[in-house]
Structures are given as C-alpha cells and as structure tokens.
Enzyme design. Structure first.
Site, mmCIF file in Angstrom:
data_model
loop_
_atom_site.group_PDB
_atom_site.id
_atom_site.type_symbol
_atom_site.label_atom_id
_atom_site.label_comp_id
_atom_site.label_asym_id
_atom_site.label_seq_id
_atom_site.Cartn_x
_atom_site.Cartn_y
_atom_site.Cartn_z
ATOM 1 N N CYS A 1 60.408 37.221 53.502
ATOM 2 C CA CYS A 1 59.737 38.117 53.305
ATOM 3 C C CYS A 1 59.725 38.756 54.861
ATOM 4 C CB CYS A 1 58.905 37.703 53.107
ATOM 5 S SG CYS A 1 59.192 36.338 51.819
ATOM 6 N N CYS B 1 40.062 29.886 50.144
ATOM 7 C CA CYS B 1 41.697 30.199 50.064
ATOM 8 C C CYS B 1 42.938 29.808 51.027
ATOM 9 C CB CYS B 1 41.615 31.888 49.655
ATOM 10 S SG CYS B 1 43.475 32.669 49.388
ATOM 11 N N CYS C 1 58.970 28.562 56.704
ATOM 12 C CA CYS C 1 59.142 28.905 55.313
ATOM 13 C C CYS C 1 60.474 28.678 55.112
ATOM 14 C CB CYS C 1 57.967 29.866 54.726
ATOM 15 S SG CYS C 1 58.525 29.818 53.280
ATOM 16 N N CYS D 1 41.048 28.764 45.775
ATOM 17 C CA CYS D 1 41.915 30.036 45.773
ATOM 18 C C CYS D 1 43.187 29.000 46.813
ATOM 19 C CB CYS D 1 41.507 31.178 46.294
ATOM 20 S SG CYS D 1 43.014 32.577 46.176
ATOM 21 N N CYS E 1 45.256 36.111 40.880
ATOM 22 C CA CYS E 1 44.244 37.205 42.142
ATOM 23 C C CYS E 1 46.517 37.546 42.988
ATOM 24 C CB CYS E 1 44.671 36.452 43.151
ATOM 25 S SG CYS E 1 43.525 37.731 44.887
ATOM 26 N N CYS F 1 57.407 38.668 56.856
ATOM 27 C CA CYS F 1 56.554 37.766 57.506
ATOM 28 C C CYS F 1 56.412 36.958 58.899
ATOM 29 C CB CYS F 1 56.645 36.616 56.146
ATOM 30 S SG CYS F 1 55.229 35.063 56.102
ATOM 31 N N ARG G 1 40.017 43.437 47.066
ATOM 32 C CA ARG G 1 40.343 43.165 48.822
ATOM 33 C C ARG G 1 40.579 43.965 49.757
ATOM 34 N NH1 ARG G 1 41.434 37.997 47.765
ATOM 35 N NH2 ARG G 1 39.866 38.151 46.910
#
Ligand code: SAM
Ligand code: DTB
Ligand code: SF4
Length: 332
Positions: free
Chosen positions: A72, A112, A68, A143, A203, A75, A275
């Site tokens: 972040c 998801c 990616c 999702c 979400c 991550c 969650r």
C-alpha cells in the site's frame, strides 16, 4: 429574506431524498455545490439522525506493528519501504488490556486494534480473540483491523465479542491499482462480505489526498455508500505523508476539499458514524470545526493513530469544549 435567496435555500433543502444507489455523477454534483449549500444540506442530514453536538471517541492501538508484506503506497508499515517504523511482535493480551483501560479512563468508548498483516494466521487470531474478550469485559466497544479474513475467521471474532471490523476500500476502483498491487479491491469486498455475513458491524472508509481527482473522491464515496447496507462506521482519512513511502511528497489536498468529502459521506450515508480520521494533527481547529458541521460525528482520540501522531487528548478535549461538543455515550 429576498425571494432569490429564499428559493435557493428551499431548493437545497428539498433535495434530501437519498436514492437507493448513488452514481458518480450524483455525488460529483454534491461535491460541486457552492460550499455553503453543501454544508447546509449535510448539516441538515446530520441533524435528522443524530445529536449534532455529540462526538463518538475511538482509541487506536497498533497490536502488531510493521513488517507487512503488502505494498500500500501510503503505508509506513509496509516492509518494503524504508520508513522509521520498526517491526514488532504481536503484543500480549495484558499489554493490550492495559492500553484499553487507559483509553477508557481517558473517555474513549471504542477501542480499535490494528495489525500490519495481509491477514491473520489462525495462531495469531487466537491471541486477538483473547484481546477482544478482555477489552469487551472492560465495557468498551471493540473494533479490529487485521487485513483480509479467511473462511470462518469473522465468525470467530463475532463469537469472541467483537463489535466492529474495519476494512477500508481505500480509494475508487479506477485508482486502486495506482496505490496497491498486492491485493485487489475485489479481495477487500470479499472480506467485507464475510464480515457482514458473520453479523459484525462494518467499519469501512478510505483515504483522500493521494493525488486523486474530485471525481475519484466522488467514486470512492459511491463505492462505500453502495455497499448494501452501507457501513455503520465510515472513517475518512486524509493521507498522512510518511517519509519513505511512495506517496510521500504528493501535493496536499486543499483542506476545504476534505471538508466537502466529509459532507458527501454524511449525505450519502445519513445514519453512519462518519469519522474524521487520520490527518487531524495537520488540520487547523477551523477545518476540524467545519468537518463537524459537515456531519463528522466521530474521531480517533489519543496521542497516536497506529504509528503516526494524533492531536493530544487534552487538546481535543479543549477543542470540544470550545465548540460545545460532548462525548457520545454509546456509539452505534
Ligand atoms: N493491515 C490491515 C489493512 O490494511 O486492512 C489493517 C491496518 S491498515 C494500517 C488500516 C488502514 O489505515 C488502511 O486501510 C488505510 O486506510 C489506513 N492508513 C494506513 N496508512 C495511512 C496513512 N499514511 N494515511 C492515512 N491512512 C492510512
Ligand atoms: C482507519 O481508517 N484509519 C486508521 C484505522 N482505520 C485503523 C488508521 C490510520 C493510520 C494512519 C497511519 C499510521 O498511524 O500508521
Ligand atoms: Fe499492510 Fe495494512 Fe499497511 Fe497495507 S495498510 S501495508 S495491508 S498494514
């Protein structure tokens, strides 16, 4: 009950009318309550809106792993950090359907699909649309979390049968720049607006345990709770520390502070599915039980999150049985 304790209980119970918009002082005051008072209040709100013993189960699949371009700090999938995650191609529709069928047969009701993208290109989105249609046909809720969406993309996902789009605000506005520099929180809000406008369920949650203060945690909850309307699903993640990421080595959050965060999410977003998300593998059964008492009513279920571990399904079933919890048949 003596009059002092009776009055204390009455005061906590009476203060349950939620303001239309929350401010950080109000939510910080919730965090500051004596633990038992906070639990009592959160559990009361939970019971007003849900069966307190029902837990919704979502299974995650990383449909495009690693590589990616974003930065972040938490991550393991960011290309610029040297972690053990290898970059992979976007999965085929067949592979995704096989994983979804296995998740359904194991008891998950929502599937998801997560992709390590800044956002999907149209060619990539086309394949995801096929995945969404096929998973929906299995009778599961769907999702997806694909990063930032361009004009029209949320509508295409809705049309394909997507139920929820996950896009987290991650942390409070004032702390955001410490964690991510390649996109702003305003970018995140723009995508959330597109998701809402397309008629998808939202979400949206965040991560704690990134070295933030209690006030910052309160500000994150405020940022999510003041979305209008607030999200249908709110994942609260405890940072999973991965070697090679900038946040590896951050002082761990006190587990009871995580429970308080769940309670504040429940009180401020009474009808949301809250969650208990990443970080469960490192949590004791006792802390997870307190999270359910504090109003968590959803978990990620299955041996893996996206790239990191999650408690084995069998262990989760045993924990649920021990606590007298049952699977929620239809998520909201
Ligand atoms: N790339 C897309 C995006 O960022 O929106 C979708 C996938 S991304 C992995 C989804 C979410 O996972 C992030 O917003 C973050 O909240 C959460 N996450 C990622 N790494 C994490 C970690 N190490 N610990 C806890 N949560 C994490
Ligand atoms: C969310 O809030 N947490 C999930 C899901 N949405 C996509 C992701 C957690 C990822 C944890 C780190 C990993 O497994 O790579
Ligand atoms: Fe990329 Fe999402 Fe990871 Fe950020 S959280 S690096 S956008 S996969």
């Amino acid at each position: 009950m003596d009059s002092i304790s009776h009055n204390a209980v009455a005061a906590v119970a009476a203060d349950t009318v939620a303001p239309a918009r929350w401010n950080v002082d109000q939510v910080e005051a919730l965090f500051d309550l004596p633990f038992n008072d906070l639990m009592y209040r959160a559990a009361g709100v939970h019971r007003e809106h849900f069966d307190p013993n029902a837990v919704q189960m979502s299974t995650l699949l990383s449909i495009k792993t690693g590589g990616c371009p974003e930065d972040c700090g938490y991550c393991p999938q960011a290309a610029r950090y040297h972690t053990s995650v290898e970059t992979e191609e976007l999965l085929s529709v067949e592979d995704v359907v096989a994983a979804a069928r296995a998740a359904r047969d194991n008891g998950a009701t929502r599937f998801c699909m997560g992709a390590a993208w800044r956002g999907p290109k149209q060619r990539e989105l086309d394949r995801v649309l096929g995945m969404v249609k096929a998973v929906r046909e299995l009778g599961m809720e769907t999702c997806a979390t694909l990063g930032m969406l361009k004009e029209g993309q949320a509508e295409q996902l809705k049309e394909a049968g997507l139920d929820y789009y996950n896009h987290n605000l991650d942390t409070a506005p004032e702390f955001y720049g410490n964690i991510i520099s390649t996109r702003t929180q305003e970018d995140r809000h723009n995508t959330l607006d597109k998701v809402r406008a397309a008629g998808l369920n939202v979400c949206c949650g965040g991560i704690v345990g990134m070295g933030e203060t209690r006030r910052t945690r309160a500000a994150l909850i405020v940022e999510i709770a003041n979305l209008d309307p607030y999200p249908e699903s709110v994942p609260i993640n405890n940072l999973v520390q991965v070697e090679g990421t900038p946040l590896h080595g951050t002082a761990a959050l006190d587990p009871l502070e995580f429970v308080r965060t769940i309670a504040c999410a429940r009180i401020t977003m009474p009808k949301a599915m809250v969650r208990l998300s990443a970080g469960r593998q490192e949590m004791s059964e006792g802390i997870q039980a307190l999270c359910f008492l504090a109003g968590a009513n959803s978990i990620f279920y299955g041996d893996k999150l996206l790239t990191t571990g999650n408690p084995e399904a069998e262990r989760d079933r045993a924990l649920m049985q021990k606590l007298g919890l049952h699977a929620m048949r239809s998520g909201c």
